[in-house]
Design an enzyme around this catalytic site. Structure first.
Site, short mmCIF file in Angstrom:
data_model
loop_
_atom_site.label_atom_id
_atom_site.label_comp_id
_atom_site.label_asym_id
_atom_site.label_seq_id
_atom_site.Cartn_x
_atom_site.Cartn_y
_atom_site.Cartn_z
N ASN A 98 5.56 -15.23 1.47
CA ASN A 98 5.09 -16.61 1.31
C ASN A 98 6.27 -17.55 1.09
O ASN A 98 6.32 -18.65 1.66
CB ASN A 98 4.09 -16.70 0.15
CG ASN A 98 2.79 -16.01 0.46
OD1 ASN A 98 1.94 -16.54 1.14
ND2 ASN A 98 2.63 -14.79 -0.04
N LYS A 126 -0.85 -18.13 -6.75
CA LYS A 126 0.62 -18.18 -6.82
C LYS A 126 1.22 -18.15 -5.41
O LYS A 126 2.33 -18.65 -5.20
CB LYS A 126 1.17 -17.06 -7.70
CG LYS A 126 0.73 -15.64 -7.31
CD LYS A 126 1.63 -14.99 -6.28
CE LYS A 126 1.10 -13.63 -5.89
NZ LYS A 126 1.96 -12.94 -4.91
N ASP A 159 3.85 -13.28 -12.08
CA ASP A 159 3.70 -13.18 -10.62
C ASP A 159 4.21 -14.43 -9.93
O ASP A 159 4.78 -14.39 -8.84
CB ASP A 159 2.23 -12.93 -10.27
CG ASP A 159 2.06 -12.13 -8.99
OD1 ASP A 159 3.08 -11.82 -8.33
OD2 ASP A 159 0.92 -11.82 -8.64
N GLY A 204 0.82 -1.21 0.00
CA GLY A 204 0.00 0.00 0.00
C GLY A 204 0.85 1.25 0.00
O GLY A 204 0.56 2.23 -0.73
N SER A 216 9.59 -12.23 -0.92
CA SER A 216 8.26 -12.83 -0.82
C SER A 216 8.04 -13.43 0.56
O SER A 216 8.74 -14.36 0.97
CB SER A 216 8.10 -13.93 -1.89
OG SER A 216 6.99 -14.75 -1.60
N LYS A 276 -4.42 -9.81 -2.71
CA LYS A 276 -4.34 -11.09 -3.42
C LYS A 276 -4.80 -12.22 -2.49
O LYS A 276 -4.14 -12.50 -1.50
CB LYS A 276 -2.91 -11.34 -3.90
CG LYS A 276 -2.39 -10.27 -4.86
CD LYS A 276 -0.97 -10.51 -5.30
CE LYS A 276 -0.51 -9.42 -6.26
NZ LYS A 276 0.87 -9.65 -6.76
#
Length: 336
Positions: free
Chosen positions: A258, A193, A246, A14, A256, A107
Site C-alpha cells: 500500500n 491502516k 500496524d 499466507g 508495504s 485485512k
C-alpha cells in the site's frame, strides 16, 4: 499439541504464517490455485514469487484440492484477498467434514456490504460447521516473519479461549501473540491502516519529509479511531498492536504494498498503471471506497480518507489534494 491446519492462500503472508505453524511442529497444508507454485513449494521448498531466498520447511505441503486440504483439520486459516473471502468460505463449507476453528489474517472491508471479514465468515460458515472465528492481525511484514525477525501481533475473538488456542498455535521465540476480545477494533484498525499507508506513500512520492509523514499517520489514526468507535470498537484498541502498531509498520516501510502504491501515485503514475505493475492485491484501494461509503452512512468525518478517495476514484491531482486538505477550516485537536 500437534494440530492439523489448512492455510488458504499461498501469497507472502499466507506462506509466512504457514511456515511459522510448520516450524512449530504442526501438520500444515497450504492451498492455492497455481500448479507451478505448489510444485515449487513441494519440490524446492520455496515460494520465490512472494518470498525470495526463503527456505520453507519440508513438512509444509502445497495442495491444489481444497477438499483434501481441509479434510479433518483442527483449524482453517484464511489468508486470501478480501474480495475472495465469501467465495472461498462457501467452497469450504460445502466440503467440511468436522468443526474446525476458523482463523483469518486478511485485512479489509467487503465491497458493497462494508462488512468486516469475520462477519462474512460467520454468515457463510454456520455454527454447526465450525468452532469460533478468530482474527489474527498486527504489525507484521511477511518478509520479516519469514526470516524469523521479532514480531508481535494480536489474536482477537469474543471468546478468549478461542483466541488463546490460536495464541498457542503460533507462539515461539520470534513470533509473539497477544489476545484481545475487541474483534471490531482489531479488524477495523487492520483494514483502515491500509488507506493511510496509501496516503503516507503519496506524501513520500511528492517529496515531503518526516513532518508530513508524522502528520498523516497521527491524524490518520484519529480517523481510524472515529470510524471504529462508531462501529462499536473499544477506543483503547487503536493505541495497541492492531491500531497504532500496524499503522506504523505499514506507513513507513517499502515492504508495504500500500505504501509503495501510494509512493507511485505521488510520483505521478496513474492508478491503473500502479495496480498493473504491483503484481499483488493493494487492499487499501478497495478499502478506501468501502470506508468512505461507511463513514458517510455513519456521519463520521474522515477528511484524509475522503482526500485519498478523490485521488483514487475521482481523478483528483494528488499534489493539489495534499494542499487542499491543509487549507480546511481550523479546528481543535481534541475534537473527536
Amino acid at each position: 499439541m500437534k494440530q492439523k491446519i489448512a492455510v488458504l492462500g499461498p501469497g507472502s503472508w499466507g506462506t509466512a504464517l504457514a511456515k511459522v505453524l510448520a516450524e512449530n511442529g504442526h501438520d500444515v497444508r497450504l492451498w492455492g490455485h497455481e500448479p507451478s507454485q505448489l510444485e515449487e513449494i513441494n519440490t524446492k521448498h520455496t515460494n520465490s514469487r512472494y518470498l525470495k531466498e526463503v527456505i520453507l520447511p519440508e513438512s509444509l505441503k502445497g495442495e491444489a484440492d481444497l477438499e483434501t486440504c481441509i479434510q479433518d483439520v483442527d483449524a482453517i486459516l484464511f489468508v486470501v484477498p478480501t474480495k475472495a473471502i465469501r467465495t472461498v468460505a462457501r467452497q469450504v463449507v460445502s466440503k467440511l467434514t468436522n468443526r474446525p476453528m476458523i482463523i483469518h489474517a486478511s485485512k479489509g472491508l467487503e465491497q458493497g456490504t462494508h462488512k468486516r471479514i469475520s462477519e462474512v465468515l460467520l454468515e457463510e460458515i454456520s455454527e454447526n460447521k465450525r468452532k469460533d472465528v478468530v482474527v489474527l492481525s498486527g504489525p507484521s511484514h511477511a518478509e520479516e516473519v519469514a526470516v524469523k525477525d521479532i514480531t508481535t501481533i494480536t489474536a482477537a475473538c469474543t471468546n478468549l479461549e478461542a483466541a488463546e488456542y490460536v495464541q498457542k498455535l503460533f507462539m515461539n521465540s520470534y513470533f509473539r501473540i497477544y489476545t484481545n476480545d475487541d474483534v471490531i477494533g482489531v479488524e477495523t484498525g487492520a483494514a483502515l491502516k491500509n488507506i493511510i499507508a496509501l496516503g503516507s506513500g503519496a506524501i513520500h512520492g511528492l517529496g515531503y519529509g518526516d513532518n508530513a509523514k508524522a502528520a498523516i499517520m497521527t491524524r490518520g489514526l484519529a480517523e481510524i479511531s472515529r470510524l471504529g468507535v462508531a462501529m462499536g470498537a473499544n477506543p483503547m484498541t487503536f493505541i495497541g498492536l492492531s491500531g497504532l502498531g500496524d499503522l506504523i509498520v505499514t506507513c513507513t516501510s517499502v515492504h508495504s504494498r500500500n505504501w509503495r502504491a501510494g509512493d507511485l501515485l505521488g510520483r505521478g503514475h496513474k492508478l491503473d498503471e500502479v495496480l498493473e505493475n504491483m503484481g499483488m492485491i493493494v487492499e487499501g484501494v478497495s478499502t478506501t471506497k468501502a470506508a468512505v461509503e461507511l463513514a458517510r452512512e455513519l456521519k463520521v468525518e474522515m477528511p484524509i480518507t475522503e482526500t485519498i478517495y478523490g485521488v483514487l476514484y475521482e481523478n483528483e491531482d494528488v499534489k493539489k489534494a495534499a494542499k487542499n486538505i491543509m487549507l480546511r477550516n481550523s479546528k481543535s485537536e481534541k475534537e473527536f
